[in-house]
Design a protein around this motif. Structure first.
Motif, PDB file in Angstrom:
ATOM      1  N   ILE A  28       0.848  -1.202   0.000  1.00 23.08           N
ATOM      2  CA  ILE A  28       0.000   0.000   0.000  1.00 23.08           C
ATOM      3  C   ILE A  28       0.882   1.249   0.000  1.00 23.08           C
ATOM      4  CG2 ILE A  28      -1.645   1.328   1.404  1.00 23.08           C
ATOM      5  CD1 ILE A  28      -2.752  -1.507   2.310  1.00 23.08           C
ATOM      6  N   ALA A  29       1.973   1.208   0.747  1.00 22.46           N
ATOM      7  CA  ALA A  29       2.869   2.374   0.812  1.00 22.46           C
ATOM      8  C   ALA A  29       3.538   2.632  -0.533  1.00 22.46           C
ATOM      9  CB  ALA A  29       3.914   2.166   1.903  1.00 22.46           C
ATOM     10  N   ILE A  30       3.963   1.581  -1.239  1.00 23.12           N
ATOM     11  CA  ILE A  30       4.598   1.769  -2.559  1.00 23.12           C
ATOM     12  C   ILE A  30       3.577   2.360  -3.524  1.00 23.12           C
ATOM     13  CG2 ILE A  30       5.586   0.576  -4.573  1.00 23.12           C
ATOM     14  CD1 ILE A  30       6.788  -1.465  -2.567  1.00 23.12           C
ATOM     15  N   ASP A  31       2.368   1.779  -3.527  1.00 25.07           N
ATOM     16  CA  ASP A  31       1.327   2.291  -4.421  1.00 25.07           C
ATOM     17  C   ASP A  31       1.015   3.753  -4.094  1.00 25.07           C
ATOM     18  OD1 ASP A  31      -0.865   2.111  -6.358  1.00 25.07           O
ATOM     19  OD2 ASP A  31      -2.164   2.194  -4.603  1.00 25.07           O
ATOM     20  N   ALA A  32       0.929   4.084  -2.798  1.00 24.89           N
ATOM     21  CA  ALA A  32       0.605   5.463  -2.400  1.00 24.89           C
ATOM     22  C   ALA A  32       1.731   6.418  -2.807  1.00 24.89           C
ATOM     23  CB  ALA A  32       0.352   5.526  -0.896  1.00 24.89           C
ATOM     24  N   GLU A  33       2.972   5.935  -2.688  1.00 26.02           N
ATOM     25  CA  GLU A  33       4.107   6.788  -3.082  1.00 26.02           C
ATOM     26  C   GLU A  33       4.057   7.094  -4.577  1.00 26.02           C
ATOM     27  OE1 GLU A  33       7.939   5.053  -2.180  1.00 26.02           O
ATOM     28  OE2 GLU A  33       9.033   6.754  -3.030  1.00 26.02           O
ATOM     29  N   VAL A  34       3.668   6.092  -5.368  1.00 24.58           N
ATOM     30  CA  VAL A  34       3.681   6.255  -6.826  1.00 24.58           C
ATOM     31  C   VAL A  34       2.441   6.998  -7.322  1.00 24.58           C
ATOM     32  CG1 VAL A  34       3.637   4.980  -9.021  1.00 24.58           C
ATOM     33  CG2 VAL A  34       5.138   4.231  -7.172  1.00 24.58           C
TER      34      VAL A  34
END
Ligand SMILES: CC(C)(COP(=O)(O)OP(=O)(O)OC[C@H]1O[C@@H](n2cnc3c(N)ncnc32)[C@H](O)[C@@H]1OP(=O)(O)O)[C@@H](O)C(=O)NCCC(=O)NCCS
Length: 157
Positions: A28-34
């Motif tokens: 979720i954090a990677i997706d939110a960062e991108v």
């Protein structure tokens, strides 16, 4: 004469495996960062349908080094959809920005294609925005070419 430097600790190896519930926070954090959006419910729902490595047809894989997740890929075998013989579709792919250009995306695509072969299909497809030149460059570099389909849409309001 200087003596050769002692080798430092080896960098942790990149490993590709099916996602587990405990990985979702990092996914979720990677997706939110991108994307700039934190879509917690979406990712739990996707995990429910694709996670845990239980299905040959549905694949949700992560790439990790040590305890750090560097990226994820999601795909599935679709039977006779869009009038085409069963084939693998990749519909989600992301590599942590700080881990890019090091072969993580290529390794994940290779792993998901191995999964599709294991499920008995011989072709992989994907769909991307026409102006997404980064993702287009990536897929093109991996050997993917334009497919004989036309995406269509219309407004429903
Ligand atoms: C596309 C993406 C997955 C590539 O991941 P990556 O781990 O950096 O890719 P790799 O290191 O495996 O690169 C493989 C090849 O792709 C191509 N490529 C990757 N990044 C590129 C870039 N920024 N520009 C041009 N070509 C690129 C290159 O040909 C590269 O091979 P090379 O390193 O020998 O030149 C990553 O940039 C990403 O997650 N982008 C955002 C994805 C996204 O928008 N997802 C939402 C929709 S699903």
């Amino acid at each position: 004469m200087s003596s050769p430097q002692a080798p430092g600790p080896a960098a942790p190896e990149l490993r590709i495996r099916p996602v587990e519930a405990a990985d979702l926070g990092q996914v979720i954090a990677i997706d939110a960062e991108v994307t700039g959006l934190e879509k917690t419910d979406y990712w739990y729902e996707l995990f429910h349908r694709y996670g845990g490595g239980r299905s040959r047809q549905r694949l949700f894989l992560i790439a990790e080094t040590g305890d750090d997740i560097q990226g994820f890929i999601i795909g599935e075998v679709r039977d006779w959809e869009f009038g085409s013989a069963p084939c693998g579709w990749v519909f989600g792919l992301n590599v942590r920005p700080s881990a890019r250009l090091a072969g993580v995306g290529a390794r994940m695509l290779e792993a998901v294609c191995d999964g599709f072969r294991h499920a008995g299909v011989t072709k992989v497809r994907t769909l991307l925005a026409r102006d997404n030149s980064l993702v287009l460059s990536f897929f093109r570099s991996q050997g993917m070419m334009a497919a004989p389909f036309i995406p269509l849409e219309m407004d429903l309001d």
